[in-house]
Design a protein around this motif. Structure first.
Motif, short mmCIF file in Angstrom:
data_model
loop_
_atom_site.label_atom_id
_atom_site.label_comp_id
_atom_site.label_asym_id
_atom_site.label_seq_id
_atom_site.Cartn_x
_atom_site.Cartn_y
_atom_site.Cartn_z
N GLY A 148 0.84 -1.21 0.00
CA GLY A 148 0.00 0.00 0.00
C GLY A 148 0.87 1.26 0.00
N LYS A 149 0.29 2.35 -0.44
CA LYS A 149 1.06 3.60 -0.54
C LYS A 149 1.28 4.28 0.80
CE LYS A 149 -1.99 5.26 -3.57
NZ LYS A 149 -2.79 4.05 -3.84
N ARG A 150 0.54 3.86 1.83
CA ARG A 150 0.66 4.45 3.18
C ARG A 150 0.33 5.94 3.20
NH1 ARG A 150 0.74 -0.75 4.41
NH2 ARG A 150 2.78 -1.68 4.66
N LEU A 151 -0.57 6.33 2.30
CA LEU A 151 -0.93 7.74 2.18
C LEU A 151 -1.53 8.28 3.48
CD1 LEU A 151 -0.94 9.85 -0.01
CD2 LEU A 151 -3.08 8.92 -0.89
N ARG A 152 -2.32 7.45 4.15
CA ARG A 152 -3.02 7.94 5.35
C ARG A 152 -2.07 8.20 6.52
NH1 ARG A 152 -5.39 5.07 1.93
NH2 ARG A 152 -7.46 5.55 1.12
N PRO A 153 -1.20 7.22 6.91
CA PRO A 153 -0.23 7.55 7.96
C PRO A 153 0.69 8.70 7.56
CG PRO A 153 -0.10 5.20 7.41
CD PRO A 153 -1.17 5.78 6.54
N ARG B 197 -5.97 -7.79 -5.44
CA ARG B 197 -5.80 -6.49 -4.77
C ARG B 197 -4.31 -6.17 -4.86
NH1 ARG B 197 -8.30 -2.02 -3.11
NH2 ARG B 197 -10.16 -3.29 -2.70
N ARG B 198 -4.00 -5.00 -5.32
CA ARG B 198 -2.60 -4.57 -5.48
C ARG B 198 -1.78 -5.61 -6.24
NH1 ARG B 198 -2.48 -3.44 0.87
NH2 ARG B 198 -3.27 -1.35 0.96
N GLY B 199 -2.42 -6.19 -7.27
CA GLY B 199 -1.71 -7.12 -8.15
C GLY B 199 -1.47 -8.51 -7.57
C1 GRG Z 1 -15.84 -2.73 4.05
C2 GRG Z 1 -16.85 -1.05 5.65
C3 GRG Z 1 -16.11 -1.34 4.42
C4 GRG Z 1 -15.71 -0.29 3.69
C5 GRG Z 1 -14.96 -0.40 2.46
C6 GRG Z 1 -12.39 1.19 1.29
C7 GRG Z 1 -13.74 0.86 0.85
C8 GRG Z 1 -14.83 0.96 1.85
C9 GRG Z 1 -13.99 0.45 -0.39
C10 GRG Z 1 -12.91 0.25 -1.37
C11 GRG Z 1 -13.39 0.74 -2.68
C12 GRG Z 1 -12.64 1.90 -3.14
C13 GRG Z 1 -11.80 1.72 -4.35
C14 GRG Z 1 -12.71 3.07 -2.51
C15 GRG Z 1 -11.98 4.24 -2.99
C16 GRG Z 1 -11.04 4.77 -2.02
C17 GRG Z 1 -9.97 3.81 -1.64
C18 GRG Z 1 -10.08 3.29 -0.28
C19 GRG Z 1 -8.97 3.52 -2.47
C20 GRG Z 1 -7.79 2.73 -2.12
O1 GRG Z 1 -6.94 3.51 -1.33
P1 GRG Z 1 -5.40 3.68 -1.65
O2 GRG Z 1 -5.19 4.08 -3.08
O3 GRG Z 1 -4.92 2.19 -1.49
O4 GRG Z 1 -4.78 4.57 -0.63
P2 GRG Z 1 -3.50 1.57 -1.15
O5 GRG Z 1 -3.51 0.25 -1.86
O6 GRG Z 1 -2.40 2.47 -1.61
O7 GRG Z 1 -3.49 1.40 0.34
#
Ligand code: GRG
Length: 291
Positions: free
Chosen positions: A48-53, A100-102
Motif C-alpha cells: 500500500g502507498k501508506r498515504l493515510r499515515p 488487490r494490489r496485483g
Molecule cells: C468494508 C466497511 C467497508 C468499507 C470499504 C475502502 C472501501 C470501503 C472500499 C474500497 C473501494 C474503493 C476503491 C474506494 C476508494 C477509495 C480507496 C479506499 C482507495 C484505495 O486507497 P489507496 O489508493 O490504497 O490509498 P493503497 O492500496 O495504496 O493502500
C-alpha cells in the motif's frame, strides 16, 4: 510543481521505511494463531502507498512536532483500519474481487472465513494502537472517538452501505458527493484531524485543516474515477456512480482542478503552521497527464 514533488519524495524516503517497519513488527505475533497473523500480515504488507499515515505525520511535521517512533505507531493505526476495509470490500459478498494490489485478494489466499476475521482483527487492533500508548489520556480518547466516528456507522460503513444499495441506481451529484465523502473522505479527514490533535493545533487552524481534508478526499475520489474510467471497449464500469460517468471526462477533470485549488486555499489560511509546503506537496498526487 516539481519542487513540491521533491518535498513529498524526501518526506516519503524518510518515513515510509519507518511506517513499514513499525507496521511489520506491530503485526507479528499479534495473536497466538499463525494463520490469523499470516493473513493480517499478507494484506497489511502488500505494498500500500501508506498515504493515510503519511498525512498524519505531515501535519505533525508542519507544526514542528518531533516525530518519535511512538507517534509513527499511533499515526499508522489508520493503516490497519484501511487494510481491513479493503479486505472486507474484496469479499464475495461485497465487490467480489479476486485481486488487490496485483496479488490474490485475502479471501482468495486464506478463504472467506479467515479473511473476514483478519479484517476484524485489523479493525480492532487499530483502536488498541490508539489507546495503548504514552500520549496524554485526553488525546488518546479524542483519537479513538475521531476514528470511530470516521470509520463506523456514521462514516465509512455508512458510505459502503450506500454504495452497495445504489449499485443499480444513478446518484445525482449531491448523492455522489455524500457517498464519496463517507466512503473515502472520512478516513482522510480523520488523518488530518488526528495530526491536528497530536500537534495541539488551535481551533482556527483545525477548521482550515478540516476544509483541506474534505477537499483532499474529494480530489482523491475524482482522481481515482478518472484513472479508472472505462474505455470504449469496456462495458463494465459505464453504469457505476463515478464523477466521470456523471460529469464526463472533461467535467471530472475540471472538478478535480477546482477541488485541488480549494484544498490549497484552505492551507493558505493556516495561521500557525511552520510551513505549508509539505501538506501542499501531497496535492501533486492529483496531477494528471494532458488528455
Ligand atoms: C468494508 C466497511 C467497508 C468499507 C470499504 C475502502 C472501501 C470501503 C472500499 C474500497 C473501494 C474503493 C476503491 C474506494 C476508494 C477509495 C480507496 C479506499 C482507495 C484505495 O486507497 P489507496 O489508493 O490504497 O490509498 P493503497 O492500496 O495504496 O493502500
Amino acid at each position: 510543481m516539481n519542487a513540491n514533488k521533491q518535498v513529498l519524495q524526501q518526506f516519503k524516503a524518510e518515513y515510509l521505511p519507518k511506517i513499514d517497519q513499525i507496521l511489520q513488527s506491530g503485526i507479528e505475533k499479534a495473536s497466538n494463531v499463525k494463520l490469523l497473523d499470516d493473513s493480517m500480515e499478507y494484506s497489511l504488507m502488500a505494498g500500500g502507498k501508506r498515504l493515510r499515515p503519511l498525512l498524519v505525520l505531515a501535519v505533525l511535521q508542519s507544526y514542528g512536532i518531533q516525530i518519535t517512533d511512538e507517534l509513527i505507531k499511533v499515526s499508522s493505526a489508520v493503516e490497519l483500519l484501511h487494510t481491513y476495509s479493503l479486505i472486507h470490500d474484496d469479499l464475495p459478498a461485497m465487490d467480489d474481487s479476486d485481486t488487490r494490489r496485483g496479488k490474490p485478494s485475502n479471501h482468495k489466499k486464506f478463504g472467506d472465513d479467515i479473511a473476514t476475521l483478519a479484517g476484524d482483527g485489523l479493525l480492532t487492533l487499530a483502536f488498541e494502537w490508539l489507546a495503548d500508548n504514552q500520549l496524554p489520556a485526553e488525546q488518546r480518547i479524542t483519537l479513538v472517538s475521531l476514528l470511530a466516528n470516521a470509520a463506523g456507522p456514521h462514516g465509512m460503513v455508512e458510505g459502503q452501505v450506500i454504495d452497495v444499495s445504489f449499485e443499480d441506481r444513478t446518484l445525482d451529484l449531491a448523492g455522489l458527493q455524500n457517498l464519496d465523502r463517507k466512503k473515502t473522505g472520512e478516513l482522510f479527514h480523520y488523518c488530518i484531524l488526528a495530526g491536528a490533535v497530536m500537534a495541539g493545533v488551535n481551533d482556527i487552524d483545525r477548521k482550515s485543516l478540516s476544509d483541506f481534508a474534505w477537499n483532499f478526499g474529494v480530489a482523491f475520489q475524482i482522481y481515482d474515477d478518472i484513472l479508472d474510467a472505462p474505455t470504449e471497449s469496456d462495458h463494465e464500469d459505464v453504469d457505476k456512480n463515478t464523477y466521470v460517468n456523471l460529469l464526463g471526462m472533461n467535467g471530472a477533470r475540471e472538478k478535480l482542478s477546482e477541488t485541488v485549488t480549494d484544498s490549497l486555499k484552505a492551507l493558505e489560511n493556516l495561521e500557525n503552521a511552520q510551513s505549508i509546503d509539505l501538506l501542499k506537496s501531497f496535492l501533486t498526487y492529483f496531477q494528471l497527464g494532458k488528455g
